[in-house]
Write an enzyme that holds these catalytic residues in place. Structure first.
Site, PDB file in Angstrom:
ATOM      1  N   GLU A  75      -3.143   9.348 -14.291  1.00  0.00           N
ATOM      2  CA  GLU A  75      -4.961   8.242 -13.909  1.00  0.00           C
ATOM      3  C   GLU A  75      -4.971   7.595 -15.262  1.00  0.00           C
ATOM      4  O   GLU A  75      -5.348   8.237 -16.472  1.00  0.00           O
ATOM      5  CB  GLU A  75      -5.303   8.742 -13.016  1.00  0.00           C
ATOM      6  CG  GLU A  75      -5.437   8.953 -11.751  1.00  0.00           C
ATOM      7  CD  GLU A  75      -6.782  10.021 -11.309  1.00  0.00           C
ATOM      8  OE1 GLU A  75      -7.893   9.136 -11.639  1.00  0.00           O
ATOM      9  OE2 GLU A  75      -6.385   9.803 -10.096  1.00  0.00           O
ATOM     10  N   GLU A  96      -7.591  17.091  -9.925  1.00  0.00           N
ATOM     11  CA  GLU A  96      -8.120  16.819 -10.602  1.00  0.00           C
ATOM     12  C   GLU A  96      -9.081  18.123 -10.234  1.00  0.00           C
ATOM     13  O   GLU A  96     -11.137  17.991 -10.140  1.00  0.00           O
ATOM     14  CB  GLU A  96      -9.348  16.066 -11.103  1.00  0.00           C
ATOM     15  CG  GLU A  96      -8.930  14.517 -11.650  1.00  0.00           C
ATOM     16  CD  GLU A  96      -9.650  13.086 -11.406  1.00  0.00           C
ATOM     17  OE1 GLU A  96     -10.303  12.980 -11.423  1.00  0.00           O
ATOM     18  OE2 GLU A  96      -9.649  12.187 -12.555  1.00  0.00           O
TER      19      GLU A  96
END
Length: 474
Positions: free
Chosen positions: A259, A141
Site C-alpha cells: 500500500e 495491518e
C-alpha cells in the site's frame, strides 16, 4: 530489471464488522466488476491486492464459507488471473480498529484462536492452490497487539496452507500496521517486557517452501498512515523502506510495498511518487513490487483522494494513472518455451536446472542464464504408501517459464494417485505432463503437482521412501 508485482489495490469487498448487522452487497460492500478488471488490464496492471471481509466470507469461526460471497470473490480472482494478472487475496477489517480481528476480537486470542485463523487459510488454500497466479496475503495491518501473538497466528496459517499442498506465495505483514520505518522498533508490541520488533519476530517464521514475502505499507504523510495528503519529504518512501530493505537483504528475504498512495492535488506529489518507484526499481534484489491504494468500484471510490478510478464510463483516466501506467509493464511476462534439460532430483531434495539463452532464442526474452528449481518433498508416509509433492520454482524477476514434461522413476513402487498433472504409466519410469493451470511457472513464483505410490515391500534402503525425477522438459 524492474520488479514484477506492480499494480493496485482492489477495494470494495471489505466491510467494517457491525454486531447485529447483516451486510448487503451494493449497500455495505461492492466488488469490482469485470469491466474494472478489463480497464486495469488495458493499462498494463500486472498485480492487484483484492481485499475481503473475513466476517462475511466465514460467518462463524471454523464454519463453511458464505456461498454467494465466496463464489463472487473467486469469480473475480479467476477472471483477473485469466487475463494475466497476479492477484493477492487478503482479509481487511474495513477500519483500523478492526484490522487483524474477527468480530472485534483480536487474532490469536482465546476468542479467535490460531486454529480458527489457520482454518480460514486452509479453506482458502484448498480453493486456490491450483492457480499459481494467486498470492495469499495473511492479514491487513496487524496493530494494537503483541508482536509474537501475531507471529504465532501467521505461523499457524502458513502451516495450514502448506499442509494442503499449496505452493502459492504467501505475504506476511508485521505488527504496528506493518510500517517499514519502524521494522526494528518495539513500541508497537503490547506485550509486557521484553517487547519484540517485527525484525526479530518475523525471522522466527518457518515456511517449508521458502515462498513467504514481507508485506509492508507506508505513505508520504507525517505518520506514514495515509490519513492526510502532506508530503514530508520527496524521498520519504525510500527513507521509510530502507530499514526493512537492509534487514531483508541481509537475510535473503523479499519485500512488497502493498500500500502507498498520494493526492494529485498535493504539490510535489508526482515527483515524490516517481522517487518512490525509482527507489524500488533500484532495489529489486529485495523489492518485488508495489500496489497503489486504491482502485474500487468507481461509483464508490471515484471521489476518494488517492483513487485511480476513471470517469465518464471508463473513458477519462484519473490524472495519477499517467504517473503509474509507464511503470506497470503489462500483466504478462515473456515466456520461455520448452527444450530438454536433464535433472536428477531424489525425494526430499532440490535441484536447479539451468539454461543459457542467447539473444533471439525467444521473442522478447533477454539473453542470459535462466533456471528452474525442482524440489521433491515427502508429504505423507506410512507402512503401505507414501506421497510426494513436486515443486517447480522460477526465480526470474520478469520471465515466465513453461514446462512440458517430466519423467519420474518410481523406483519399484506402484502409482496410486496424482494431482495437478497427468501421469502415463504406473510402474518403472512414468511420464508426467502438467495441467493447463500448472504448466506455466510465473516469474518469482512456484507451481506444484503430486503423487502417491504403494510401497513395494521388496525395495530396500532409501528407495523405500523415494522416487526420483529423471528428466525435465522446459
Amino acid at each position: 530489471m524492474r520488479t514484477s508485482l506492480r499494480g493496485v489495490n482492489l477495494a470494495g469487498g471489505e466491510w467494517p464488522y457491525t454486531a447485529g448487522q447483516t451486510p448487503v452487497e451494493g449497500q455495505d460492500y461492492q466488488w469490482v466488476s469485470r469491466q474494472d478488471i478489463d480497464y486495469l488490464v488495458s493499462k498494463g496492471v500486472a498485480f492487484a491486492r483484492l481485499i475481503f471481509s473475513w466476517e462475511i466470507l466465514q460467518p462463524a469461526l471454523n464454519g463453511s464459507f458464505d456461498a454467494t460471497y465466496e463464489a463472487t470473490m473467486r469469480a473475480r480472482v479467476t477472471y483477473a488471473t485469466g487475463k494475466g494478472m497476479n492477484i493477492m487475496i487478503e482479509p481487511h477489517g474495513g477500519e483500523f480498529t478492526r484490522f487483524a480481528r474477527y468480530k472485534d476480537r483480536v487474532v490469536g486470542s482465546a476468542a479467535v484462536p490460531n486454529s480458527a485463523f489457520a482454518d480460514l487459510w486452509r479453506r482458502l488454500a484448498e480453493l486456490y492452490q491450483n492457480n499459481s497466479r494467486v498470492i495469499l496475503g495473511l492479514m491487513n495491518e496487524p496493530n494494537a497487539m503483541s508482536t509474537m501473538q501475531w507471529i504465532a497466528a501467521a505461523q499457524a496459517a502458513i502451516g495450514a496452507i502448506r499442509a494442503t499442498g499449496a505452493a502459492n506465495m504467501i505475504m506476511v505483514p508485521g505488527n504496528g500496521f506493518s510500517q517499514p520505518s519502524s521494522w526494528n522498533d518495539t513500541w508497537y508490541d503490547t506485550a509486557t517486557m521484553p517487547k519484540v520488533s517485527n525484525a526479530t519476530g518475523w525471522t522466527t517464521l518457518v515456511d517449508p517452501l521458502n515462498n513467504t514475502v514481507v508485506s509492508v505499507h507506508t505513505y508520504f504523510n507525517v505518520d506514514g498512515g495515509g490519513g492526510a495528503d502532506d508530503i514530508v519529504d520527496p524521498n520519504i518512501i525510500g527513507q521509510r523502506l530502507q530499514p526493512v530493505v537492509d534487514w531483508a537483504r541481509a537475510r535473503g528475504l523479499k519485500v512488497h510495498l502493498s500500500e502507498f498512495g498520494a493526492n494529485a492535488a498535493t504539490a510535489g506529489a508526482q515527483a515524490a511518487v516517481a522517487n518512490a518507484l525509482d527507489y524500488i526499481d533500484a532495489n529489486t534484489d529485495v523489492m518485488i513490487g508495489w500496489a497503489w491504494w486504491t482502485y474500487g468500484p468507481p461509483p464508490w471510490w471515484g471521489g476518494y483522494r488517492f483513487t485511480l478510478c476513471p470517469k465518464n464510463n471508463y473513458t477519462v483516466d484519473d490524472p495519477k494513472m499517467a504517473w503509474l501506467e509507464p511503470r506497470f509493464d503489462g500483466p504478462s511476462a515473456q515466456t520461455m518455451r520448452p527444450t530438454s534439460v536433464d535433472v536428477q532430483a531424489p525425494s526430499d531434495s532440490t535441484y536447479t536446472s539451468k539454461k543459457q539463452v542467447a539473444a533471439g532464442d525467444y521473442a522478447d526474452v533477454p539473453a542470459g542464464s535462466y533456471s528452474l528449481k525442482v524440489a521433491t518433498r515427502t508429504t505423507y508416509s506410512d507402512e503401505a504408501r507414501f506421497c510426494v509433492n513436486v515443486i517447480l520454482e522460477n526465480p526470474s524477476d520478469m520471465v515466465d517459464v513453461d514446462w512440458e514434461q517430466m519423467t519420474i522413476d518410481l523406483r519399484g513402487h506402484t502409482l496410486q494417485s496424482s494431482w495437478n498433472s497427468t501421469i502415463v504409466g504406473s510402474t518403472g519410469v512414468v511420464t508426467v505432463t502438467p495441467m493447463a493451470e500448472t504448466r506455466t511457472v510465473r516469474a518469482r513464483n512456484k507451481t506444484s503437482f503430486g503423487l502417491c505410490v504403494l510401497r513395494n515391500s521388496g525395495v530396500s534402503s532409501k528407495a523405500n521412501y523415494q522416487v526420483k525425477v529423471k528428466a525435465l522438459l522446459w
